[in-house]
Design a protein around this motif. Structure first.
Motif, PDB file in Angstrom:
ATOM      1  N   VAL A  27     -16.296  -1.030   3.667  1.00 22.12           N
ATOM      2  CA  VAL A  27     -15.418   0.117   3.346  1.00 22.12           C
ATOM      3  C   VAL A  27     -14.624   0.522   4.586  1.00 22.12           C
ATOM      4  N   ALA A  28     -15.309   0.563   5.733  1.00 24.01           N
ATOM      5  CA  ALA A  28     -14.617   0.944   6.974  1.00 24.01           C
ATOM      6  C   ALA A  28     -13.541  -0.083   7.321  1.00 24.01           C
ATOM      7  N   ILE A  29     -13.870  -1.358   7.168  1.00 24.47           N
ATOM      8  CA  ILE A  29     -12.898  -2.416   7.490  1.00 24.47           C
ATOM      9  C   ILE A  29     -11.713  -2.350   6.505  1.00 24.47           C
ATOM     10  N   ALA A  30     -12.008  -2.101   5.227  1.00 26.88           N
ATOM     11  CA  ALA A  30     -10.930  -2.005   4.230  1.00 26.88           C
ATOM     12  C   ALA A  30      -9.980  -0.866   4.593  1.00 26.88           C
ATOM     13  N   MET A  31     -10.545   0.260   5.046  1.00 28.46           N
ATOM     14  CA  MET A  31      -9.710   1.401   5.443  1.00 28.46           C
ATOM     15  C   MET A  31      -8.822   1.025   6.627  1.00 28.46           C
ATOM     16  N   LEU A  35      -4.780   0.712   6.635  1.00 28.13           N
ATOM     17  CA  LEU A  35      -4.024   1.566   7.565  1.00 28.13           C
ATOM     18  C   LEU A  35      -3.047   0.724   8.378  1.00 28.13           C
ATOM     19  N   LEU A  36      -3.557  -0.393   8.926  1.00 28.71           N
ATOM     20  CA  LEU A  36      -2.696  -1.242   9.752  1.00 28.71           C
ATOM     21  C   LEU A  36      -1.568  -1.862   8.924  1.00 28.71           C
ATOM     22  N   GLU A  37      -1.919  -2.326   7.728  1.00 29.29           N
ATOM     23  CA  GLU A  37      -0.900  -2.953   6.881  1.00 29.29           C
ATOM     24  C   GLU A  37       0.088  -1.920   6.353  1.00 29.29           C
ATOM     25  N   PHE A  38      -0.403  -0.701   6.151  1.00 31.01           N
ATOM     26  CA  PHE A  38       0.481   0.373   5.696  1.00 31.01           C
ATOM     27  C   PHE A  38       1.561   0.628   6.748  1.00 31.01           C
ATOM     28  N   GLN A  39       1.097   0.764   8.000  1.00 32.41           N
ATOM     29  CA  GLN A  39       2.031   1.026   9.099  1.00 32.41           C
ATOM     30  C   GLN A  39       3.076  -0.093   9.184  1.00 32.41           C
ATOM     31  N   ARG A  40       2.591  -1.339   9.099  1.00 35.44           N
ATOM     32  CA  ARG A  40       3.464  -2.500   9.232  1.00 35.44           C
ATOM     33  C   ARG A  40       4.446  -2.567   8.054  1.00 35.44           C
ATOM     34  N   GLY A  41       3.893  -2.427   6.834  1.00 38.50           N
ATOM     35  CA  GLY A  41       4.697  -2.531   5.621  1.00 38.50           C
ATOM     36  C   GLY A  41       5.714  -1.413   5.523  1.00 38.50           C
ATOM     37  N   TYR A  42       5.294  -0.213   5.948  1.00 40.34           N
ATOM     38  CA  TYR A  42       6.186   0.942   5.858  1.00 40.34           C
ATOM     39  C   TYR A  42       7.365   0.753   6.797  1.00 40.34           C
ATOM     40  N   GLU A  43       7.052   0.338   8.022  1.00 41.22           N
ATOM     41  CA  GLU A  43       8.100   0.140   9.012  1.00 41.22           C
ATOM     42  C   GLU A  43       9.077  -0.935   8.559  1.00 41.22           C
ATOM     43  N   LYS A  44       8.497  -2.024   8.039  1.00 33.58           N
ATOM     44  CA  LYS A  44       9.322  -3.156   7.593  1.00 33.58           C
ATOM     45  C   LYS A  44      10.227  -2.708   6.436  1.00 33.58           C
ATOM     46  N   GLY A  45       9.637  -1.986   5.489  1.00 33.67           N
ATOM     47  CA  GLY A  45      10.385  -1.518   4.320  1.00 33.67           C
ATOM     48  C   GLY A  45      11.494  -0.561   4.712  1.00 33.67           C
ATOM     49  N   LEU A  46      11.153   0.348   5.651  1.00 31.07           N
ATOM     50  CA  LEU A  46      12.128   1.334   6.091  1.00 31.07           C
ATOM     51  C   LEU A  46      13.283   0.655   6.827  1.00 31.07           C
ATOM     52  N   ARG A  47      12.909  -0.299   7.682  1.00 27.36           N
ATOM     53  CA  ARG A  47      13.921  -1.042   8.442  1.00 27.36           C
ATOM     54  C   ARG A  47      14.870  -1.770   7.474  1.00 27.36           C
ATOM     55  N   SER A 358      -1.176  -9.638   7.291  1.00 32.19           N
ATOM     56  CA  SER A 358      -0.641 -10.304   8.479  1.00 32.19           C
ATOM     57  C   SER A 358      -1.791 -10.876   9.306  1.00 32.19           C
ATOM     58  N   GLY A 359      -1.464 -11.904  10.071  1.00 28.41           N
ATOM     59  CA  GLY A 359      -2.472 -12.546  10.929  1.00 28.41           C
ATOM     60  C   GLY A 359      -3.039 -11.567  11.936  1.00 28.41           C
ATOM     61  N   SER A 360      -2.168 -10.695  12.483  1.00 27.97           N
ATOM     62  CA  SER A 360      -2.655  -9.768  13.508  1.00 27.97           C
ATOM     63  C   SER A 360      -3.640  -8.760  12.904  1.00 27.97           C
ATOM     64  N   THR A 361      -3.360  -8.284  11.678  1.00 30.61           N
ATOM     65  CA  THR A 361      -4.275  -7.332  11.035  1.00 30.61           C
ATOM     66  C   THR A 361      -5.613  -8.005  10.747  1.00 30.61           C
ATOM     67  N   LEU A 362      -5.549  -9.250  10.264  1.00 28.07           N
ATOM     68  CA  LEU A 362      -6.787  -9.994  10.005  1.00 28.07           C
ATOM     69  C   LEU A 362      -7.600 -10.130  11.292  1.00 28.07           C
TER      70      LEU A 362
END
Lengths: 398, 245
Positions: A27-31, A35-47, A358-362
């Motif tokens: 559960v902790a790892i999923a969170m 979180l990391l993918e959210f930040q990445r995806g949000y930035e990418k989408g916004l850009r 992403s590879g970095s998040t993994l």
């Protein structure tokens, strides 16, 4: 037989306890993963969304520019306007390749359940929207015409040549306009908009002479700072009260706002990790106490302290790595649900916002799993390594 | 080389155990006193004994006589408080000087085997895997040797069975095979037949007797007089001292 096999068999000795421990870490790892993918995806989408605007500078009326930008990006109703004449100030500024003025409003029906956004545009707008392609029809054929985004056209069941009626009781009298064109899907906010000729929209919505936004495309992007300064100076001279800011600045501000909220979420993730780590520590420590005699016997058979330490540490690592893998799977499975939830909570989410892998998040998630195992396993492993073989074989606990 | 020190070819591995006068174990004035609070409890009081290669030595005595203490000291699981002790060429203790723990680990790993009244098998492992456990820290595989040993103790048909699928006698045979997997020079047996019925006891003891006849030295602790008579040498312990007839 080897260390790995014996460690795995020991973990499976109490399957339910092990599964619960792995689930805690998962559960902790999923969170963390989300979180990391959210930040990445949000930035990418916004850009991508800002890049789709095809502009370098955004000009909006006085007020919070980020609120304005959010509404402009998402589409919506913002009761602040600037005078149409100010568009001339913008057009007269040096260094501008193209610009377009926009008016925007929304008709809300069924107590807010249906929200149709209208955008009044001029002939310059398509030059900034390189992604525009017509599924049917073309540009406005006359003043009483509309261009529909793909989603709107589908939901209304209208194609080019058909007509729609614009109406809001008490504010906008029924006005029928011809559908001049229907856009192909752009995966941007355009899909959900109804475009009208700027002056037609101003008349229908009673917003004559008003604008919501001006988008500016520069001839040379390296001149962004100078053109922004020139526009601000011209705005101040004319007392136009325009908010002028480069989109790169907007991206930076929105992502930094996001980063500050990330700190709070990270704190929650940290608490989840502490709980998961304590769970692992307790489970392994309990296993060490239960297996005191076995461990004593291993030492009697020649196992060194380091051998016992390694065995217990391996068991802890396998548990947390298992939690890491389970957490990543959980995050991937729940990704769509999380995105849907975020879209209802956040004031603005980019149209093509999605949680990826992403590879970095993994790598970060698996790295954190390993570190958690190393940290949580140290004390139980040290306890096990310190067990006296004589006391253990006799049946004692130390 | 000191006078009276012999080199013994061991396990055909090309290396040698240095023993004093050919003895695998030599103890002189061996003592162990436990301190409980302010009280000092002597468990072993200056015993002298030696064990030769292939010798079956029985430690006979009632509970509390010092049998387990002697086995623990010889096995390097405990440290004597007095006297000297050498095992398989390793000086375990000489007065107040004791061998380092790493040396004792190596001694147990390379030269000693243990069996106890309780079997201490790992419940999740098969009989074959249990026998292979000591090989993990010796960095060997030894599957064939483990199979051969289980066949030798009569469990060739029980290789894949887990402890909960074996009888008490069978579990003790697995424990015996495990003790022998590293081809020890000396087997330390602490009442290994105590929890077995008479027939199984005799079978296990017969097996140990055979191994001893083949060259394995055994130090066997028991309070059973009948079994003691079947050893080569009997050391009668009473209140921490060896009693001579």
């Amino acid at each position: 037989m080897n260390w790995t096999a014996i460690a795995l068999k020991n973990i499976l000795r109490r399957p339910i306890r092990s599964i619960l421990t792995v689930a805690g870490v998962g559960v902790a790892i999923a969170m963390l993963f989300n979180l990391l993918e959210f930040q990445r995806g949000y930035e990418k989408g916004l850009r991508s969304e800002l890049s789709d605007l095809g502009a370098h500078i955004m000009i909006v009326p006085r007020g919070c520019p980020y609120e304005a930008a959010t509404i402009v990006l998402h589409g919506g109703k913002w009761p602040r306007y600037m005078d149409e004449e100010w568009y001339q100030i913008v057009r007269g500024t040096e260094g501008i390749e193209a610009s377009t003025a926009i008016i925007m409003d929304a008709i809300i029906r069924d107590g807010g359940r249906e929200n149709l956004i209208y955008m009044g545009i001029d002939e310059n707008y398509p030059s900034l929207r390189q992604s525009w392609r017509y599924a049917s029809g073309d540009w406005f054929s006359g003043t009483q015409a509309a261009i529909l985004g793909s989603s709107v056209a589908r939901s209304m069941g209208v194609t080019a040549g058909g007509s729609i009626t614009i109406e809001e009781k008490g504010r906008i009298p029924a006005t029928e306009v011809t559908v001049a064109g229907v856009l192909e899907r752009t995966n941007s906010q355009d899909d959900g908009l109804v475009f009208l000729p700027q002056h037609t929209m101003q008349q229908i919505f009673g917003l004559q002479g008003k604008l919501v936004m001006i988008l500016v495309k520069l001839a040379d992007v390296t001149q962004t700072e100078q053109v922004t300064a020139a526009l601000r100076s011209a705005s101040a001279e004319a007392d136009a009260g325009m908010n002028i800011f480069p989109l790169s600045e907007l991206l930076g501000t929105l992502t930094s706002l996001l980063s500050s909220t990330r700190v709070f979420v990270l704190a929650i993730v940290a608490v989840a990790f502490i709980i998961g780590g304590v769970g692992v520590l307790t489970t392994i420590l309990m296993a060490v106490y239960e297996r005191t005699r076995e461990i004593g016997m291993m030492k009697a058979m020649g196992a060194a302290k380091s051998d016992i330490f390694r065995l217990i540490w391996l068991e802890t690592l396998f548990t947390t790595i298992g939690g890491g893998v389970a957490g990543i799977l959980l995050a991937l499975l729940s990704g769509r649900g999380v995105v849907a939830l975020l879209k209802t909570i956040l004031p603005h989410t980019p149209a093509d916002f999605a949680l990826g892998m992403s590879g970095s998040t993994l790598a970060i998630c698996m790295g954190v799993s390993v570190v958690l195992g190393v940290v949580a396993g140290t004390w139980p492993a040290w306890r096990a390594a310190s067990i006296s073989p004589i006391t253990a074989i006799r049946g004692g606990s130390s | 080389m000191a006078r009276g020190v012999h080199l013994t070819d061991h396990r055909n591995k090309g290396w040698f155990i240095v023993t004093r006068n050919g003895q695998l174990v030599h103890a002189t004035g061996l003592s162990r006193t436990y301190t409980v609070g302010r009280r000092e409890i002597p468990a072993l009081r200056g015993v002298d004994f030696s064990i030769n290669r292939g010798e079956f030595v029985v430690l006979l005595g009632p509970s509390g006589a010092g049998k387990t203490t002697t086995l623990n000291l010889v096995g390097g699981l405990d440290r004597p408080t007095g006297g000297s002790l050498s095992v398989a060429g390793e000086v375990v203790a000489d007065g107040s000087v004791h061998a380092k723990e790493s040396r004792l680990n190596a001694l147990r790993r390379e030269h000693l085997g243990f069996v106890f009244a309780e079997f201490h098998l790992l419940p999740t492992l098969s009989a074959l895997e249990n026998v292979q456990v000591p090989l993990i820290w010796a960095d060997e595989s030894g599957r064939d040797r483990a199979e051969a040993l289980l066949c030798r103790v009569g469990l060739g048909h029980r290789l894949t069975h887990r402890p909960d699928e074996l009888s008490g006698g069978e579990m003790q045979r697995v424990a015996l095979a495990r003790a022998l997997i590293n081809q020890p020079a000396l087997l330390l047996a602490d009442e290994p037949t105590a929890n077995l019925d008479t027939n199984t006891r005799d079978e296990i003891f017969g097996l140990l007797r055979e191994l001893s006849d083949e060259g394995l030295a055994i130090l066997f602790a028991t309070h059973d007089h009948e079994l003691a008579e079947r050893g080569d040498t009997v050391l009668r312990l009473s209140d921490g001292v060896i009693v001579h007839d």
